[in-house]
Design an enzyme around this catalytic site. Structure first.
Site, short mmCIF file in Angstrom:
data_model
loop_
_atom_site.label_atom_id
_atom_site.label_comp_id
_atom_site.label_asym_id
_atom_site.label_seq_id
_atom_site.Cartn_x
_atom_site.Cartn_y
_atom_site.Cartn_z
CB SER A 194 -0.82 0.06 1.29
OG SER A 194 -1.98 -0.64 1.16
CB CYS A 350 -5.92 -1.54 6.17
SG CYS A 350 -4.59 -2.04 5.06
CD GLU A 390 -6.43 -3.06 -0.14
OE1 GLU A 390 -7.33 -2.64 -0.91
OE2 GLU A 390 -5.30 -2.59 -0.09
CE1 TYR A 392 -0.89 -7.21 6.33
CE2 TYR A 392 -2.19 -5.76 4.93
CZ TYR A 392 -1.34 -5.94 5.99
OH TYR A 392 -0.93 -4.85 6.74
#
Ligand code: A2P
Length: 392
Positions: A194, A350, A390, A392
């Site tokens: 990002s 995030c 977002e 991960y």
């Protein structure tokens, strides 16, 4: 005419080319070239394994087609085609079927829980300008350590695109191509990061971009990036992502929830709002192990509360219980409930994927206390371009 079939496609405008879907697909039905990630209609059996792992929702696209788009056609796509007008195929008796197309469409639209959308007032992002085959060569302007914790090396890395145009909006990502080849002798795939700087540059007007990178044990790209020296050349793809964007509306309110390097887009949002003198406030829940491992801990202390109200949450303090962002969200539930009840509020999440579950539970409980159902509220916010995840 051919019997209509449902086809799985990937939205090339939103996909951030992380290739997680390709690595997840048990049938090897997903592949990529320098340009796009595509689904082989002959192999895909709609098992949905790729859908939850996609960080952007770009994978959750379906069309009913008379003839599936070929791989070559998908590789050329710059945007997704709309749903074609398809008539029901006649039955063998020559009569109209019992609307099989409508049934297929209804099934096709059964996604993983709603489409990610950009905020209504967001800027129009540029995507996929630079690809694996044609990356942007940038030079390293700076590489600064952000954390004092000796076991936790997080870096602020500034890249200069020089004369190359590289327009990014806050919330977008770029791909970094590590030099060298993989075990099969192929060039490494780009790794996604990002952007943590605002649209007009880390330094206003300079259009340079910054990244927030944590050194991972054995991590190919993170070690490459963390070891970069000033003046080194770096191959960059992107920009990527068309939904995790901030509202330009000055009075929009933002609820930011992040862990670790998930703070990168939040930093970009904060700097952009400061530069634009936006009036709507921001509230942040930011989880890290300790202050020494929280990226931008020092600079954050200088950000005024009128711009960004901060809840910094630590999980490994010696003299305090472990606390995660979701615990603090519950502890501050009145503040969160007030924001949830305001149609000007946008939520951004995030960081670690594991956090999603905890945040969902916290939000469910807060929504209940407001007499609302979180899933309905969340889906309405997502539909409205006000809910963005977002992880991960
Ligand atoms: P911990 O690892 O102590 O359990 P970083 O990436 O810099 O390590 O920061 C991630 C932060 O997120 C850490 O404080 C980590 O705590 C925390 N964390 C780990 N798992 C979760 C989870 N499921 N939900 C929320 N926070 C989490």
């Amino acid at each position: 005419m051919n019997t209509p079939v449902k086809q799985h496609l990937i939205d090339p405008e939103i996909c951030i080319r992380c290739y997680t879907c390709e690595m997840t697909c048990p049938l090897n039905a997903i592949e990529h070239d320098d340009n796009n990630v595509v689904v082989n209609a002959d192999l895909c059996n709609f098992c949905m394994d790729c859908v939850p792992v996609c960080p952007t929702g770009s994978i959750d696209e379906w069309r009913v087609v008379a003839t599936p788009y070929s791989l070559a056609e998908q590789y050329e796509m710059e945007e997704l085609p709309g749903q074609q007008d398809i008539e029901a195929a006649p039955t063998s008796a020559g009569e109209a079927a019992d609307d099989p197309v409508a049934a297929l469409l209804a099934e096709a639209h059964k996604g993983a829980g709603g489409k990610a959308r950009a905020p209504v007032s967001a800027g129009k992002p540029v995507v996929n300008m630079y690809t694996l085959g044609k990356p942007a060569k940038m030079s390293v302007q700076g590489n600064y350590r952000l954390t004092d914790d000796p076991d936790h090396d997080v870096r602020h890395i500034i890249l200069d695109p020089g004369a190359l145009p590289f327009p990014v909006l806050e919330g977008q990502s770029v791909g970094i191509i590590p030099p060298g080849e993989d075990a099969d002798g192929k060039p490494h795939l780009p790794r996604l990061y990002s952007v943590s700087s605002p649209r007009d540059g880390e330094r206003p007007g300079y259009k340079n971009i910054s990244l927030t990178v944590k050194r991972e044990d054995g991590g190919l790209a993170s070690n490459y990036l963390c070891d970069l020296a000033q003046g080194d050349a770096v191959n960059v793809t992107g920009p990527f992502g068309a939904t995790f964007l901030m509202p330009n509306a000055s009075d929009a309110r933002m609820l930011l929830i992040c862990t670790g390097t998930g703070s990168a887009p939040m930093r970009a949002f904060t700097m952009q709002r400061q530069r634009a003198a936006a009036s709507g406030g921001m509230t942040m829940f930011f989880g890290a192990r300790t202050p020494n491992s929280l990226p931008y801990f020092g600079p954050l202390k200088k950000v005024p509360e009128s711009l960004l109200k901060q809840h910094l949450v630590f999980s490994r303090l010696e003299d305090a219980d472990k606390e995660y962002v979701q615990d603090r969200i519950i502890a501050e539930q009145d503040e969160v409930a007030e924001m949830l009840s305001d149609a000007k509020t946008h939520i951004y999440i995030c960081g670690l994927r594991g956090m999603e579950d905890g945040v969902e539970k916290a939000m469910t409980s807060i929504a209940e206390s407001m007499g609302e159902q979180w899933t309905a509220l969340r889906d309405a916010m997502r539909e409205d371009g006000r809910y963005h995840v977002e992880t991960y």
